[in-house]
Design an enzyme around this catalytic site. Structure first.
Site, PDB file in Angstrom:
ATOM      1  N   HIS A 366       0.792  -1.229   0.000  1.00  0.00           N
ATOM      2  CA  HIS A 366       0.000   0.000   0.000  1.00  0.00           C
ATOM      3  C   HIS A 366       0.820   1.272   0.000  1.00  0.00           C
ATOM      4  O   HIS A 366       0.253   2.359   0.123  1.00  0.00           O
ATOM      5  CB  HIS A 366      -0.924   0.046   1.218  1.00  0.00           C
ATOM      6  CG  HIS A 366      -2.040  -0.943   1.172  1.00  0.00           C
ATOM      7  ND1 HIS A 366      -3.262  -0.674   0.595  1.00  0.00           N
ATOM      8  CD2 HIS A 366      -2.112  -2.216   1.617  1.00  0.00           C
ATOM      9  CE1 HIS A 366      -4.053  -1.728   0.711  1.00  0.00           C
ATOM     10  NE2 HIS A 366      -3.375  -2.684   1.323  1.00  0.00           N
ATOM     11  N   LYS A 557      -8.051  14.556   4.313  1.00  0.00           N
ATOM     12  CA  LYS A 557      -7.210  13.358   4.312  1.00  0.00           C
ATOM     13  C   LYS A 557      -6.212  13.519   5.447  1.00  0.00           C
ATOM     14  O   LYS A 557      -6.139  14.589   6.059  1.00  0.00           O
ATOM     15  CB  LYS A 557      -6.471  13.216   2.981  1.00  0.00           C
ATOM     16  CG  LYS A 557      -5.725  14.509   2.554  1.00  0.00           C
ATOM     17  CD  LYS A 557      -5.051  14.375   1.189  1.00  0.00           C
ATOM     18  CE  LYS A 557      -5.992  14.481   0.029  1.00  0.00           C
ATOM     19  NZ  LYS A 557      -6.112  13.256  -0.742  1.00  0.00           N
ATOM     20  N   ARG A 558      -5.424  12.466   5.745  1.00  0.00           N
ATOM     21  CA  ARG A 558      -4.373  12.608   6.738  1.00  0.00           C
ATOM     22  C   ARG A 558      -3.427  13.732   6.329  1.00  0.00           C
ATOM     23  O   ARG A 558      -3.264  14.035   5.146  1.00  0.00           O
ATOM     24  CB  ARG A 558      -3.589  11.292   6.869  1.00  0.00           C
ATOM     25  CG  ARG A 558      -4.328  10.213   7.620  1.00  0.00           C
ATOM     26  CD  ARG A 558      -4.575  10.576   9.059  1.00  0.00           C
ATOM     27  NE  ARG A 558      -3.360  10.566   9.836  1.00  0.00           N
ATOM     28  CZ  ARG A 558      -3.116   9.715  10.832  1.00  0.00           C
ATOM     29  NH1 ARG A 558      -4.007   8.809  11.184  1.00  0.00           N
ATOM     30  NH2 ARG A 558      -1.980   9.768  11.507  1.00  0.00           N
ATOM     31  N   LYS A 563       1.284  14.770   0.759  1.00  0.00           N
ATOM     32  CA  LYS A 563      -0.076  15.094   0.292  1.00  0.00           C
ATOM     33  C   LYS A 563      -0.225  16.589   0.009  1.00  0.00           C
ATOM     34  O   LYS A 563      -1.206  17.026  -0.588  1.00  0.00           O
ATOM     35  CB  LYS A 563      -1.107  14.636   1.324  1.00  0.00           C
ATOM     36  CG  LYS A 563      -1.124  13.110   1.524  1.00  0.00           C
ATOM     37  CD  LYS A 563      -2.154  12.692   2.566  1.00  0.00           C
ATOM     38  CE  LYS A 563      -2.069  11.234   2.964  1.00  0.00           C
ATOM     39  NZ  LYS A 563      -2.735  10.324   2.015  1.00  0.00           N
ATOM     40  N   THR A 665      -8.200   7.172  -1.972  1.00  0.00           N
ATOM     41  CA  THR A 665      -9.574   6.684  -2.105  1.00  0.00           C
ATOM     42  C   THR A 665     -10.554   7.828  -1.845  1.00  0.00           C
ATOM     43  O   THR A 665     -11.688   7.780  -2.326  1.00  0.00           O
ATOM     44  CB  THR A 665      -9.839   5.527  -1.110  1.00  0.00           C
ATOM     45  OG1 THR A 665      -9.291   5.892   0.163  1.00  0.00           O
ATOM     46  CG2 THR A 665      -9.214   4.232  -1.579  1.00  0.00           C
ATOM     47  N   LYS A 669     -14.292   8.996  -3.493  1.00  0.00           N
ATOM     48  CA  LYS A 669     -15.499   9.365  -2.741  1.00  0.00           C
ATOM     49  C   LYS A 669     -15.998  10.733  -3.177  1.00  0.00           C
ATOM     50  O   LYS A 669     -17.214  10.959  -3.308  1.00  0.00           O
ATOM     51  CB  LYS A 669     -15.203   9.353  -1.232  1.00  0.00           C
ATOM     52  CG  LYS A 669     -14.869   7.965  -0.704  1.00  0.00           C
ATOM     53  CD  LYS A 669     -14.203   7.991   0.680  1.00  0.00           C
ATOM     54  CE  LYS A 669     -13.523   6.650   0.956  1.00  0.00           C
ATOM     55  NZ  LYS A 669     -12.638   6.691   2.138  1.00  0.00           N
TER      56      LYS A 669
HETATM   57  C1  GL4 Z   1      -2.300   3.872   1.906  1.00  0.00           C
HETATM   58  C2  GL4 Z   1      -1.984   4.825   0.769  1.00  0.00           C
HETATM   59  O1  GL4 Z   1      -1.273   5.919   1.236  1.00  0.00           O
HETATM   60  C3  GL4 Z   1      -3.225   5.304   0.001  1.00  0.00           C
HETATM   61  O2  GL4 Z   1      -2.812   5.982  -1.156  1.00  0.00           O
HETATM   62  C4  GL4 Z   1      -4.082   4.113  -0.398  1.00  0.00           C
HETATM   63  O3  GL4 Z   1      -5.259   4.557  -1.024  1.00  0.00           O
HETATM   64  C5  GL4 Z   1      -4.414   3.295   0.832  1.00  0.00           C
HETATM   65  C6  GL4 Z   1      -5.220   2.059   0.505  1.00  0.00           C
HETATM   66  O4  GL4 Z   1      -4.579   1.298  -0.465  1.00  0.00           O
HETATM   67  O5  GL4 Z   1      -3.208   2.849   1.471  1.00  0.00           O
HETATM   68  N1  GL4 Z   1      -1.106   3.255   2.354  1.00  0.00           N
HETATM   69  C7  GL4 Z   1      -0.944   3.486   3.655  1.00  0.00           C
HETATM   70  S1  GL4 Z   1       0.307   2.879   4.543  1.00  0.00           S
HETATM   71  N2  GL4 Z   1      -1.893   4.244   4.167  1.00  0.00           N
HETATM   72  C8  GL4 Z   1      -2.761   4.500   3.177  1.00  0.00           C
HETATM   73  O6  GL4 Z   1      -3.784   5.131   3.317  1.00  0.00           O
END
Ligand code: GL4
Length: 830
Positions: A366, A557-558, A563, A665, A669
């Site tokens: 991921h 988002k975080r 980002k 993601t 949304k």
């Molecule tokens: C993450 C990615 O940063 C994010 O881009 C992705 O959408 C998500 C799910 O696959 O996984 N990887 C980590 S670690 N945290 C995330 O949110």
């Protein structure tokens, strides 16, 4: 009320009369309250039990069907499941929302007030954990036999408050008033060992035997949450493990009067499932984290073996009945654990155990961020899990033997492929363990999968190209459209029927309506209404009043430098100074909405949050601006708040440095709810743009290749500042106290980082971003064209349903088929 209900109806019927009866029954017998003293929370609990009973019927039928037919099942192992509130979602999936609303009304209660009572289970950090939750929804909706396995953290992701513009973390006490959605299973408890030593001996028959003697044992007890599918009588399990002491306390110590010492052991054991690590894409390398990973993975594997042995007496075909998807490397220790269980506990020879193991696991990566790739020091792992280290070293020995046979003399390649990193202090590379121990390796968007193959896991791709796949992420339209945006959903259903909810590609049928002026007008009415709802929430939570007529420009988002929330800020400042230069300038009124948490130890991310609030204070209060720009930070971004925000956005900010966001993601949304995206060519943005059409997507910034060549050529952010008057002024004003009540030190770390390092190329993409934003502003002026683009975005988002992702996994990786539960109640006959 009718008095002749059967028990089946009481627990399963969905007529208003039955629902009222079940609700009152639960209020009395499960919540132990009589109506005169019951609080809103009691009502919520009684309703939750009422709904849970109905999913329970589906689960009993599903589980008995899985058992009878001995089906192949998926086990999704994940350290995080960011579920969000259950009640609303379950009502939607069971198709009983309007009956329930009516039943509550007849009892004098307002369903929305009950919904607002639920504390959401925040058992995840962000995208990775939420993806797991979307996948559970799709698995159940597609009727795929599946179990989610994870940790029942007592404290999930912290609650975020703002004090003087700074993030303050508060403990998330989601279990404080009980959790009506879970079923405790004290009978399903496993022992997990830690530490100790490994004894090797030759038994009387001359067989070499290994025994791991841990010096500490912890129990893992199962808590089950039922996950019901949408419009089907299927429900699956999410089984979360809670750590418990193996003995409540040590009687020996207790008897000699050491009461404290006696309970310490218990406390240490229970700490394992106490708290979620709040870092997204960063490692802490703490032993407790490794304990968590091993703890839940071991419980899950022991549980699978238990289930398997109910129907079969030998484990040789385990991989045929179960496949295990590893959600990142957090459960990758499972490769060694399954080997241990098969060899040490079930007396299997190494070769057969290895065959089963590597045909059982599949691994999803991921993230490409080097700081997030898990490595455990050999010393630490050996101390906590000595037998596993031994197994990992043996796996590695055999793996490297194969590598050397295939690439004779290529020692550099062997060391790159090794499970052990030898430079510095020795460490186990968990991604390599996952690759070697799995039959499938996948990334989460096309670009990300390509970068995995070509860069991060290139040597593994050379070795076993057939293992590599892409499965682009998706999100569930049930929660993020139907539940979060009932107005838009009703409009869509009115136009094309409700087939889109289970088959999101049907949204294509909206395309012709983009050219229908009357439909566009209705679309705008919906958007306007949800923006008003959000404006009210923003006012409540921040005290800032925002104009629903303005362009809602949303980045939620975080917080992470990659980002680039600070790139968004630079654009805000650029508009602000434009107004300061010429207060009569024609600017499109915008509301900039931010939300998201920063890891508690991530100082730069926290400083960016502070800066957003500081800029907001100045901009919002400036009479020259006169309300045309508003900056608001919505505190405590979580699933519940997300459901308010996503529907109301006009513009979705997806502005990460190319190559850094694996998928994203939130981008999906937002677009599904009719926002247009301003985005880089990163992660799933690329595929979103391909689907919605480049004319309906504002693309900017460097490509992955351009980033790489700029880096290689030697990037000098300072020269960009010198050459760009707009940027120089912004950087100057950030340091001269304008936004910090005269404090010239506060934002210095941020400004200097950008000017001298800028590791995420914020300044390099600034001009391109501002230029595209100008086009956004212009485009928003023409509401007809904008609405057309908004409709086309929604119409073309079918691909990004998590149903599609799960179908991809089933077909390309898991080889699992859907199954209908037997004997389900008539309402759900297909
Ligand atoms: C993450 C990615 O940063 C994010 O881009 C992705 O959408 C998500 C799910 O696959 O996984 N990887 C980590 S670690 N945290 C995330 O949110």
């Amino acid at each position: 009320m009718n008095d002749t209900f059967t028990s089946n109806e009481i627990h399963g019927g969905t007529s208003t009369e039955v629902l009222k009866r079940s609700f009152l029954d639960n209020l009395s017998y499960r919540q132990a309250k009589f109506p005169a003293v019951a609080t809103t929370y009691d009502h919520y609990m009684a309703l939750a039990y009422t709904v849970r009973d109905r999913i329970m019927q589906h689960w009993l039928q599903s589980a008995s069907t899985y058992y009878e037919q001995s089906v192949r099942s998926l086990c999704y192992l994940s350290a995080e499941f960011l579920l969000g509130p259950h009640l609303g979602n379950n009502l939607v999936n069971l198709g009983m929302e309007s009956e329930t609303r009516q039943a509550m009304l007849e009892l004098g209660l307002d369903l929305d007030r009950l919904l607002a009572e639920e504390e959401e289970p925040g058992l995840g950090n962000g995208g990775l954990g939420r993806l797991a939750a979307c996948y559970l929804d799709s698995l159940a909706s597609l009727q795929i036999p599946a179990i989610g396995y994870g940790i029942r953290y007592e404290f999930g992701i912290f609650d975020q408050e703002l004090k003087d513009g700074w993030q303050v973390e508060r403990t998330d006490k989601w279990l404080r008033y009980g959790n009506p959605w879970e079923v405790a299973r004290p009978e399903i408890t496993f022992t997990v060992g830690f530490g100790g030593s490994v004894r090797e001996q030759v038994d009387s028959a001359g067989n070499y035997q290994v025994e791991w003697v841990p010096d500490r044992h912890v129990m893992g007890m199962a808590y089950d949450t039922l996950i019901g599918g949408y419009g089907v009588p299927t429900a699956n399990l999410l089984r979360l493990w809670q750590a418990q002491a193996s003995e409540s306390f040590d009687f020996q110590l207790f008897n000699v009067g050491d009461y404290q010492g006696a309970v310490l052991e218990k406390i240490a054991s229970e700490n394992i499932s106490k708290v979620l690590y709040p870092n997204d894409e960063a490692l802490q390398g703490k032993v407790l984290r490794l304990q968590q990973q091993y703890f839940f993975t071991s419980c899950a594997l022991q549980d699978m073996i238990r289930i398997y042995l109910q129907r079969s007496s030998q484990l040789g075909n385990l991989h045929e009945k179960f496949t295990v998807q590893l959600n990142d490397t957090h459960p990758a220790i499972g490769v060694a654990e399954l080997m241990r269980l098969l060899i040490d506990q079930h007396a299997m020879p190494w070769e057969l155990a290895w065959e089963i193991t590597r045909r059982t696991f599949a691994y999803t990566n991921h993230t490409l961020l080097p700081e997030a790739l898990e490595r455990w020091s050999v010393e630490l792992l050996g101390r906590l899990l000595p037998r596993h280290l031994q197994i990992i070293l043996e796996i590695n020995r055999r793996h490297l033997e194969g590598v050397r046979k295939r690439y004779p003399g290529d020692e550099e390649r062997a060391s790159r492929l090794s499970l052990i990193e030898e430079q510095g202090s020795r460490a186990v590379r968990m991604a390599h363990l996952a690759c070697v121990g799995s039959y499938s390796i996948n990334g989460v968007a096309e670009l990300h999968s390509r970068l995995l193959r070509d860069e991060v896991l290139r040597d593994f791709h050379d070795l076993t190209p057939e293992k590599f796949h892409n499965v682009t992420n998706g999100v569930t339209p049930r929660r993020f459209m139907l539940l979060a945006n009932p107005r838009l959903s009703a409009l869509i259903t009115h136009a094309i029927g409700d087939g889109w909810i289970r088959d999101l590609d049907q949204l294509h049928r909206l395309e012709p309506l983009a050219d229908d002026a009357a439909f566009r007008a209705e679309w705008r009415v919906v958007k306007r209404a949800v923006k008003e709802d959000l404006a009210e929430k923003v006012q409540q939570r921040t005290g800032i009043s925002v104009d629903p007529e303005s362009l809602f420009d949303v980045q939620v988002k975080r917080f992470h430098e990659y980002k680039r929330q600070h790139l968004n800020l630079l654009h805000i400042l650029s508009l602000y100074f434009q107004i300061k230069d010429n207060p009569a300038a024609d600017v499109t009124p915008r509301t900039f909405l931010f939300a998201g948490k920063a890891a508690p130890g991530y100082q730069m991310a926290k400083l960016i949050i502070k800066l957003i609030n500081s800029v907001g204070e100045v901009v919002n209060g400036d009479s020259d601006v006169n309300g045309r720009l508003r900056v608001a930070f919505f505190p405590d971004f979580n699933v519940k708040n997300g459901q308010w925000i996503y529907p109301a956005a006009d513009l979705s900010e997806q502005i990460s440095t190319a190559g850094k966001e694996a998928s994203g993601t939130g981008n999906m949304k937002l677009s599904m709810n009719g926002a247009l995206t301003i985005g880089t060519l990163d992660g799933a943005n690329i595929e979103i743009r391909d689907h919605v059409g480049p004319e309906n997507f504002f693309c900017f910034g460097m490509t992955v290749e351009e980033v790489a060549s700029l880096q290689a050529a030697g990037y000098d952010p300072g020269s960009l500042v010198r050459d760009n008057a707009d940027l120089s002024r912004i950087m100057h004003r950030l340091s001269d106290g304008t936004f910090s009540r005269g404090d010239t030190e506060l934002f210095r770390p941020l400004v200097e980082n950008l000017q001298y390092h800028d590791p995420f190329f914020v300044l390099a993409d600034f001009s391109s971003y501002v230029e595209r934003q100008r086009e956004v502003s212009a485009a928003f002026q023409d509401r007809e064209v904008w609405t057309q683009k908004s409709i086309l975005n929604v119409a073309r988002m079918g691909h990004f349903s998590s149903d599609r992702s799960i179908r991809d996994y089933c077909r390309e990786i898991w080889q699992i088929d859907a199954i209908q539960p037997n004997g389900f109640n008539s309402k759900f006959k297909p």
